[in-house]
Design a protein around this motif. Structure first.
Motif, PDB file in Angstrom:
ATOM      1  N   UNK A   1       0.806  -1.228   0.000  1.00  0.00           N
ATOM      2  CA  UNK A   1       0.000   0.000   0.000  1.00  0.00           C
ATOM      3  C   UNK A   1       0.840   1.280   0.000  1.00  0.00           C
ATOM      4  N   UNK A   2       2.024   1.227   0.588  1.00  0.00           N
ATOM      5  CA  UNK A   2       2.915   2.380   0.488  1.00  0.00           C
ATOM      6  C   UNK A   2       3.296   2.609  -0.970  1.00  0.00           C
ATOM      7  N   UNK A   3       3.622   1.522  -1.644  1.00  0.00           N
ATOM      8  CA  UNK A   3       3.976   1.603  -3.057  1.00  0.00           C
ATOM      9  C   UNK A   3       2.796   2.089  -3.900  1.00  0.00           C
ATOM     10  N   UNK A   4       1.614   1.524  -3.649  1.00  0.00           N
ATOM     11  CA  UNK A   4       0.430   1.918  -4.420  1.00  0.00           C
ATOM     12  C   UNK A   4       0.102   3.398  -4.262  1.00  0.00           C
ATOM     13  N   UNK A   5       0.372   3.950  -3.101  1.00  0.00           N
ATOM     14  CA  UNK A   5       0.097   5.368  -2.884  1.00  0.00           C
ATOM     15  C   UNK A   5       0.924   6.236  -3.830  1.00  0.00           C
ATOM     16  N   UNK A   6       2.191   5.903  -4.002  1.00  0.00           N
ATOM     17  CA  UNK A   6       3.057   6.659  -4.911  1.00  0.00           C
ATOM     18  C   UNK A   6       2.671   6.421  -6.376  1.00  0.00           C
ATOM     19  N   UNK A   7       2.316   5.192  -6.702  1.00  0.00           N
ATOM     20  CA  UNK A   7       1.917   4.887  -8.073  1.00  0.00           C
ATOM     21  C   UNK A   7       0.623   5.628  -8.416  1.00  0.00           C
ATOM     22  N   UNK A   8      -0.307   5.658  -7.479  1.00  0.00           N
ATOM     23  CA  UNK A   8      -1.544   6.412  -7.692  1.00  0.00           C
ATOM     24  C   UNK A   8      -1.228   7.899  -7.864  1.00  0.00           C
ATOM     25  N   UNK A   9      -0.327   8.416  -7.039  1.00  0.00           N
ATOM     26  CA  UNK A   9       0.092   9.811  -7.184  1.00  0.00           C
ATOM     27  C   UNK A   9       0.668  10.083  -8.559  1.00  0.00           C
ATOM     28  N   UNK A  10       1.446   9.152  -9.069  1.00  0.00           N
ATOM     29  CA  UNK A  10       2.023   9.313 -10.409  1.00  0.00           C
ATOM     30  C   UNK A  10       0.932   9.278 -11.473  1.00  0.00           C
ATOM     31  N   UNK A  11      -0.047   8.411 -11.289  1.00  0.00           N
ATOM     32  CA  UNK A  11      -1.151   8.331 -12.252  1.00  0.00           C
ATOM     33  C   UNK A  11      -1.938   9.637 -12.309  1.00  0.00           C
ATOM     34  N   UNK A  12      -2.011  10.352 -11.198  1.00  0.00           N
ATOM     35  CA  UNK A  12      -2.703  11.641 -11.150  1.00  0.00           C
ATOM     36  C   UNK A  12      -1.785  12.811 -11.521  1.00  0.00           C
ATOM     37  N   UNK A  13      -0.535  12.520 -11.852  1.00  0.00           N
ATOM     38  CA  UNK A  13       0.385  13.559 -12.307  1.00  0.00           C
ATOM     39  C   UNK A  13       1.103  14.314 -11.198  1.00  0.00           C
TER      40      UNK A  13
ATOM     41  N   UNK B   1      10.523  -0.679 -12.171  1.00  0.00           N
ATOM     42  CA  UNK B   1      11.702  -0.396 -11.347  1.00  0.00           C
ATOM     43  C   UNK B   1      11.269   0.372 -10.101  1.00  0.00           C
ATOM     44  N   UNK B   2      10.406   1.376 -10.304  1.00  0.00           N
ATOM     45  CA  UNK B   2       9.925   2.172  -9.176  1.00  0.00           C
ATOM     46  C   UNK B   2       9.140   1.313  -8.197  1.00  0.00           C
ATOM     47  N   UNK B   3       8.268   0.460  -8.707  1.00  0.00           N
ATOM     48  CA  UNK B   3       7.498  -0.438  -7.837  1.00  0.00           C
ATOM     49  C   UNK B   3       8.441  -1.322  -7.026  1.00  0.00           C
ATOM     50  N   UNK B   4       9.440  -1.887  -7.668  1.00  0.00           N
ATOM     51  CA  UNK B   4      10.380  -2.754  -6.953  1.00  0.00           C
ATOM     52  C   UNK B   4      11.118  -2.032  -5.846  1.00  0.00           C
ATOM     53  N   UNK B   5      11.632  -0.855  -6.160  1.00  0.00           N
ATOM     54  CA  UNK B   5      12.370  -0.074  -5.159  1.00  0.00           C
ATOM     55  C   UNK B   5      11.449   0.331  -4.010  1.00  0.00           C
ATOM     56  N   UNK B   6      10.272   0.856  -4.341  1.00  0.00           N
ATOM     57  CA  UNK B   6       9.350   1.310  -3.295  1.00  0.00           C
ATOM     58  C   UNK B   6       8.843   0.151  -2.440  1.00  0.00           C
ATOM     59  N   UNK B   7       8.597  -0.987  -3.043  1.00  0.00           N
ATOM     60  CA  UNK B   7       8.113  -2.141  -2.275  1.00  0.00           C
ATOM     61  C   UNK B   7       9.144  -2.565  -1.231  1.00  0.00           C
ATOM     62  N   UNK B   8      10.400  -2.580  -1.614  1.00  0.00           N
ATOM     63  CA  UNK B   8      11.459  -2.935  -0.654  1.00  0.00           C
ATOM     64  C   UNK B   8      11.539  -1.882   0.455  1.00  0.00           C
ATOM     65  N   UNK B   9      11.568  -0.620   0.055  1.00  0.00           N
ATOM     66  CA  UNK B   9      11.682   0.458   1.043  1.00  0.00           C
ATOM     67  C   UNK B   9      10.501   0.452   2.002  1.00  0.00           C
ATOM     68  N   UNK B  10       9.289   0.391   1.462  1.00  0.00           N
ATOM     69  CA  UNK B  10       8.104   0.465   2.317  1.00  0.00           C
ATOM     70  C   UNK B  10       7.886  -0.793   3.156  1.00  0.00           C
ATOM     71  N   UNK B  11       8.428  -1.922   2.729  1.00  0.00           N
ATOM     72  CA  UNK B  11       8.299  -3.118   3.559  1.00  0.00           C
ATOM     73  C   UNK B  11       9.172  -3.016   4.810  1.00  0.00           C
ATOM     74  N   UNK B  12      10.162  -2.162   4.782  1.00  0.00           N
ATOM     75  CA  UNK B  12      10.985  -1.884   5.965  1.00  0.00           C
ATOM     76  C   UNK B  12      10.470  -0.638   6.687  1.00  0.00           C
ATOM     77  N   UNK B  13      10.166   0.385   5.924  1.00  0.00           N
ATOM     78  CA  UNK B  13       9.795   1.677   6.509  1.00  0.00           C
ATOM     79  C   UNK B  13       8.503   1.612   7.321  1.00  0.00           C
ATOM     80  N   UNK B  14       7.489   0.940   6.812  1.00  0.00           N
ATOM     81  CA  UNK B  14       6.208   0.925   7.526  1.00  0.00           C
ATOM     82  C   UNK B  14       6.322   0.279   8.909  1.00  0.00           C
TER      83      UNK B  14
END
Length: 172
Positions: free
Chosen positions: A116-128, A138-151
């Protein structure tokens, strides 16, 4: 002071309003976000503790986003002040409307964060609201790793018992 259930609902609504305001309007609705954050503190029964949690968690989140921006993973058309405000309200949500994640095992927290952390950024990108120059996957992969630790880390900090954790850790 509203009753605790109403406060949690207001907290969740505030988080959603700040997210949508930032993603759809960028820096144009900063005042709305600021007023919602101030409103939280005016209604909170523990404003001092909330401020501590907010500062620590938002600092972590803003640092991560800054590093991702410097690395070129994120590109913003203008300085995203709205994103800093989003981090502030998200940090306040960890203790209230997102507190149920505290009861989930750390692996579940990591999964929820990664997804869900990743989806939030992807949704933000979809809205510009943000450009993703490295592409979606690549972005999904990086964010998924980061948010799985960060959350899970943010949830730990939001419990407010991190000081006793470190003190006890030095005694062992």
């Amino acid at each position: 002071m509203p009753n605790p259930k109403l406060f949690i609902i207001l907290n969740a609504l505030s988080f959603q309003l700040v997210w949508w305001a930032g993603v759809l309007a960028g820096n144009q609705l900063l005042l709305l976000s600021i007023l919602l954050i101030i409103g939280h503190f005016l209604l909170s029964q523990s404003p001092s503790q909330d401020a501590n949690i907010m500062c620590l968690c938002a600092l972590l989140g803003m640092t991560v986003d800054t590093l991702l921006t410097w690395s070129g993973l994120f590109v913003f058309a203008q300085t995203p002040y709205w994103l800093a405000l989003l981090w502030l309200i998200f940090s306040l949500s960890l203790k209230y409307s997102l507190v149920f994640f505290q009861r989930i095992h750390i692996i579940g927290q990591a999964l929820f964060g990664g997804i869900f952390g990743t989806l939030s950024y992807i949704a933000g990108a979809e809205f510009g609201a943000v450009d993703l120059p490295y592409g979606l996957w690549v972005t999904v992969g990086v964010l998924a790793v980061i948010w799985s630790v960060l959350f899970p880390v943010l949830l730990f900090v939001s419990r407010g018992d991190y000081a006793t954790f470190f003190v006890q850790g030095t005694r062992q």
